[in-house]
Enzyme design. Structure first.
Site, PDB file in Angstrom:
ATOM      1  N   ARG A 148      27.547  24.124  25.366  1.00 17.77           N
ATOM      2  CA  ARG A 148      28.889  23.699  25.789  1.00 17.77           C
ATOM      3  C   ARG A 148      29.078  22.221  25.477  1.00 17.77           C
ATOM      4  O   ARG A 148      30.120  21.808  24.996  1.00 17.77           O
ATOM      5  CB  ARG A 148      29.071  23.973  27.275  1.00 17.77           C
ATOM      6  CG  ARG A 148      29.576  25.372  27.597  1.00 17.77           C
ATOM      7  CD  ARG A 148      28.749  26.478  26.956  1.00 17.77           C
ATOM      8  NE  ARG A 148      29.199  27.798  27.316  1.00 17.77           N
ATOM      9  CZ  ARG A 148      28.730  28.486  28.374  1.00 17.77           C
ATOM     10  NH1 ARG A 148      27.762  27.980  29.130  1.00 17.77           N
ATOM     11  NH2 ARG A 148      29.202  29.687  28.626  1.00 17.77           N
ATOM     12  N   GLU A 315      26.866  38.658  31.031  1.00 23.86           N
ATOM     13  CA  GLU A 315      28.311  38.603  30.844  1.00 23.86           C
ATOM     14  C   GLU A 315      28.758  39.103  29.471  1.00 23.86           C
ATOM     15  O   GLU A 315      29.536  38.433  28.787  1.00 23.86           O
ATOM     16  CB  GLU A 315      28.796  37.158  31.043  1.00 23.86           C
ATOM     17  CG  GLU A 315      28.518  36.627  32.441  1.00 23.86           C
ATOM     18  CD  GLU A 315      29.008  35.208  32.650  1.00 23.86           C
ATOM     19  OE1 GLU A 315      29.635  34.962  33.680  1.00 23.86           O
ATOM     20  OE2 GLU A 315      28.740  34.333  31.788  1.00 23.86           O
ATOM     21  N   TRP A 381      20.500  35.269  38.700  1.00 23.74           N
ATOM     22  CA  TRP A 381      21.533  34.224  38.810  1.00 23.74           C
ATOM     23  C   TRP A 381      22.709  34.639  39.662  1.00 23.74           C
ATOM     24  O   TRP A 381      23.351  33.801  40.278  1.00 23.74           O
ATOM     25  CB  TRP A 381      22.001  33.783  37.421  1.00 23.74           C
ATOM     26  CG  TRP A 381      22.902  34.730  36.688  1.00 23.74           C
ATOM     27  CD1 TRP A 381      22.538  35.821  35.955  1.00 23.74           C
ATOM     28  CD2 TRP A 381      24.336  34.658  36.598  1.00 23.74           C
ATOM     29  NE1 TRP A 381      23.637  36.435  35.423  1.00 23.74           N
ATOM     30  CE2 TRP A 381      24.769  35.739  35.793  1.00 23.74           C
ATOM     31  CE3 TRP A 381      25.307  33.793  37.114  1.00 23.74           C
ATOM     32  CZ2 TRP A 381      26.112  35.980  35.502  1.00 23.74           C
ATOM     33  CZ3 TRP A 381      26.648  34.028  36.812  1.00 23.74           C
ATOM     34  CH2 TRP A 381      27.035  35.111  36.023  1.00 23.74           C
ATOM     35  N   TYR A 406      23.060  26.175  40.968  1.00 27.74           N
ATOM     36  CA  TYR A 406      23.838  25.841  39.775  1.00 27.74           C
ATOM     37  C   TYR A 406      24.339  24.406  39.995  1.00 27.74           C
ATOM     38  O   TYR A 406      25.260  24.158  40.757  1.00 27.74           O
ATOM     39  CB  TYR A 406      25.005  26.816  39.588  1.00 27.74           C
ATOM     40  CG  TYR A 406      24.664  28.014  38.729  1.00 27.74           C
ATOM     41  CD1 TYR A 406      23.374  28.547  38.712  1.00 27.74           C
ATOM     42  CD2 TYR A 406      25.624  28.602  37.909  1.00 27.74           C
ATOM     43  CE1 TYR A 406      23.061  29.632  37.914  1.00 27.74           C
ATOM     44  CE2 TYR A 406      25.317  29.694  37.109  1.00 27.74           C
ATOM     45  CZ  TYR A 406      24.039  30.209  37.119  1.00 27.74           C
ATOM     46  OH  TYR A 406      23.727  31.285  36.327  1.00 27.74           O
ATOM     47  N   ASP A 408      25.961  22.443  38.182  1.00 25.81           N
ATOM     48  CA  ASP A 408      27.302  22.052  37.730  1.00 25.81           C
ATOM     49  C   ASP A 408      28.282  22.099  38.898  1.00 25.81           C
ATOM     50  O   ASP A 408      29.321  21.447  38.861  1.00 25.81           O
ATOM     51  CB  ASP A 408      27.794  22.912  36.560  1.00 25.81           C
ATOM     52  CG  ASP A 408      27.650  24.408  36.784  1.00 25.81           C
ATOM     53  OD1 ASP A 408      26.746  24.830  37.534  1.00 25.81           O
ATOM     54  OD2 ASP A 408      28.442  25.172  36.200  1.00 25.81           O
ATOM     55  N   TRP A 456      24.773  23.924  33.620  1.00 29.06           N
ATOM     56  CA  TRP A 456      25.772  24.368  32.638  1.00 29.06           C
ATOM     57  C   TRP A 456      26.694  23.187  32.394  1.00 29.06           C
ATOM     58  O   TRP A 456      27.126  22.524  33.344  1.00 29.06           O
ATOM     59  CB  TRP A 456      26.540  25.572  33.180  1.00 29.06           C
ATOM     60  CG  TRP A 456      25.652  26.735  33.484  1.00 29.06           C
ATOM     61  CD1 TRP A 456      25.198  27.136  34.708  1.00 29.06           C
ATOM     62  CD2 TRP A 456      25.091  27.655  32.535  1.00 29.06           C
ATOM     63  NE1 TRP A 456      24.395  28.247  34.573  1.00 29.06           N
ATOM     64  CE2 TRP A 456      24.316  28.587  33.257  1.00 29.06           C
ATOM     65  CE3 TRP A 456      25.167  27.776  31.147  1.00 29.06           C
ATOM     66  CZ2 TRP A 456      23.613  29.631  32.639  1.00 29.06           C
ATOM     67  CZ3 TRP A 456      24.482  28.815  30.536  1.00 29.06           C
ATOM     68  CH2 TRP A 456      23.718  29.726  31.267  1.00 29.06           C
ATOM     69  N   THR A 457      27.029  22.943  31.130  1.00 23.72           N
ATOM     70  CA  THR A 457      27.592  21.618  30.833  1.00 23.72           C
ATOM     71  C   THR A 457      29.070  21.619  30.413  1.00 23.72           C
ATOM     72  O   THR A 457      29.508  20.682  29.763  1.00 23.72           O
ATOM     73  CB  THR A 457      26.753  20.938  29.732  1.00 23.72           C
ATOM     74  OG1 THR A 457      26.747  21.792  28.582  1.00 23.72           O
ATOM     75  CG2 THR A 457      25.343  20.669  30.192  1.00 23.72           C
TER      76      THR A 457
HETATM   77  C1  ACM Z   1      25.206  32.785  33.715  1.00 24.12           C
HETATM   78  O1  ACM Z   1      25.527  31.900  34.513  1.00 24.12           O
HETATM   79  N1  ACM Z   1      26.137  33.425  33.024  1.00 24.12           N
HETATM   80  C2  ACM Z   1      23.827  33.157  33.512  1.00 24.12           C
END
Ligand code: ACM
Length: 541
Positions: A148, A315, A381, A406, A408, A456-457
């Site tokens: 990202r 996903e 997760w 997480y 973020d 996650w960025t």
């Molecule tokens: C994820 O957060 N889709 C692994």
């Protein structure tokens, strides 16, 4: 305990701590026993630079740092003794000695975390102390999403140093996604020529109306990857690469349109995605796709020696497969149970393929839906349930529930949190995170390899933003992963905060742009950015 002994993560036992027992000086010699040469190299490169001392080789001097492997200690455990005669670090393996060296650095005070000596010739007092320590979990991970937002190589090396300083030992390297492909694959040059650049980026949450109208991208050459892996290995960190299949693949499809569902959309019109979220453009379930990704994984195995290879698996939207005659024919031909069966077929293929090559597959908890080879492991997760199901089925599991770790997600509910997304998870929330689900039996608990914090960025476009989200919470997470903490409600958060006062000094010396306890500094705020999830949207971007 006296100043200088506020260790993070907390060790199992610490005795003594009276200051002024001995001092490092230019006569201090380094006596590195067999197998500890790498730790000696690290000590000279870091503590040598910060103190300006030569730490030359030498034995039995009466002023030494003595490193030794002692197989009677736990593999990653260590015993650090500082007394009138020496600093002695014994470890169950070189890794144990290395973690002991991290503790030693903390005992020297915050200036030992600088890259050069402030005042050459100053004293470096050490307390009289005995520390006995070993980790709770063998997997103490950090995931960094470089898709990202790309983090240039030096930034990754810096994060490996930050991990080592916190005794974290698994770097999960999220190298591919819809928004960019970041690892050179020699046989498929377009993955990085085309797949590593996007024209523009959404600024803030995906519902934000703001765009950063400039190209974003970058990738690691294979030599960059070899350097990162070697740098990590010197720090006893395993690098687990992630190549995400069959979803989160739009960047690869933009580079090689035949990988997509060409009978549903014109995949030649796709570009690397400029928005956040989950793209509908997923891999086509064809033999061509399997062969292509076997080629990718062959190069990945050459680059990454780690036991585990992460294949994503999360996903994967099934809409295109529902509409695709090719995908439907595949379901029919293989006798699969609908589109979910196709996803399982993808994962199962690479599970077998990796197992045949002596590696183990790991994937996000969606991979449980299709049945897995016995050696495969799961990153849980979507809360705890995936981890519980995996461990009950006899699979190893890494606990990284989004609700807890997480990073973020915002760390405060205040108005001036920069680009706030997701749940509010404070430093104390992370400190009270318990990785092992209580529902598991003792046997099943043994399948919990450990835990991992994920970065996650989407809303972290540079080092400073990554630092802000990661710290100080990563310090609390490191203590959860390493230390033998009591049950969450019984954890002494006040004591952790007291030790953090010293730790902020270390982070300052390291140049970490953490969130200060009183809230973001003026330059860390992002006034006017629409970053919050919309009503009814999932909390993550
Ligand atoms: C994820 O957060 N889709 C692994």
């Amino acid at each position: 305990m006296t100043s200088g002994t506020e260790l993070i993560p907390a060790p199992r036992t610490l005795l003594g701590g009276e200051p002024g027992c001995r001092s490092l000086d230019k006569e201090t010699r380094l006596d590195a026993g067999p197998g500890t040469e790498g730790v000696a190299r690290w000590l000279r490169a870091t503590i040598g630079a910060a103190t300006g001392l030569p730490l030359a080789d030498g034995r039995n001097t009466g002023n030494g740092i003595v490193l030794a492997v002692d197989p009677d200690l736990p593999p990653e455990g260590y015993r650090l003794v500082i007394d009138g005669s020496a600093v002695r670090i014994r470890g169950g393996s070189a890794a144990g000695v290395f973690w002991g060296a991290q503790t030693f650095r903390q005992l020297l005070g915050p200036d030992a975390f600088r890259r050069a000596a402030l005042r050459p010739g100053r004293g470096w007092d050490l307390p009289q102390i005995t520390v006995e320590d070993s980790p709770r979990f063998p997997w103490r991970g950090l995931m960094l999403d470089v898709s990202r937002h790309f983090m240039p190589k030096d930034g990754v090396l810096r994060y490996l140093d930050l991990m080592a300083a916190h005794k974290l030992n698994v770097f999960h390297f999220h190298l591919t996604d819809d928004q960019g492909w970041r690892v050179e694959i020699e046989r498929y040059p377009k993955l990085t020529e085309a797949g590593s650049w996007r024209a523009r980026s959404k600024f803030g949450h995906r519902a934000s109306p703001l765009w950063e109208e400039k190209p974003h991208g970058g990738f690691y050459t294979q030599d960059d990857i070899r350097e990162i892996v070697a740098y990590a290995a010197e720090r006893h960190i395993a690098v687990v690469p992630e190549i995400d299949i069959p979803g989160h693949s739009q960047a690869a499809i933009a580079a090689y349109p035949e990988l997509g569902n060409t009978d549903v959309i014109d995949t030649t019109a796709l570009s690397v995605w400029d928005n956040w979220g989950v793209s509908a453009n997923v891999l086509a379930p064809t033999d061509n796709t399997l062969r292509f990704y076997e080629g990718v994984f062959e190069e990945i195995l050459d680059l990454f020696p780690s036991e585990f290879i992460h294949v994503g698996g999360d996903e994967c939207l099934k809409d295109q497969w529902r509409q695709s005659p090719t995908a439907q024919a595949r379901i029919e031909e293989l006798g699969l149970t609908g589109e979910d069966g196709l996803q399982a077929w993808f994962i199962r293929h690479f599970d077998d393929w990796l197992t045949a090559r002596g590696r183990r597959l790991i994937g996000w908890d969606e991979i449980l839906e299709g049945g897995l080879a016995p050696g495969a492991a799961v990153s849980s997760w979507r809360g705890y349930q995936g981890g519980i199901t995996a461990a009950q089925a006899g699979h190893d599991v890494v606990m990284c529930p989004e609700q807890q770790v997480y990073l973020d997600h915002r760390q405060d509910g205040g108005e001036d949190e920069p680009v706030p997304i997701g749940y509010v998870r404070t430093l104390e929330d992370v400190y009270r995170f318990e990785p092992v689900p209580p529902q598991l039996t003792e046997d099943q608990k043994r399948h919990v390899l450990g835990t991992q914090a994920n970065l996650w960025t989407e809303v972290m476009e540079d080092h400073a933003r990554v630092d802000y989200q990661a710290f100080p919470r990563l310090a609390a997470f490191a203590e959860v992963a390493w230390s033998a903490l009591p049950a969450p409600r019984e954890r002494d958060f006040a004591d952790f905060e007291r030790r953090m006062t010293a730790h902020y000094g270390r982070l300052d010396a390291l140049g970490v742009a953490y969130r200060p306890p009183a809230g973001p500094l003026p330059w860390q705020r992002r006034p006017g950015v629409l970053g919050r999830p919309l009503e009814g949207e999932p909390p993550n971007v």
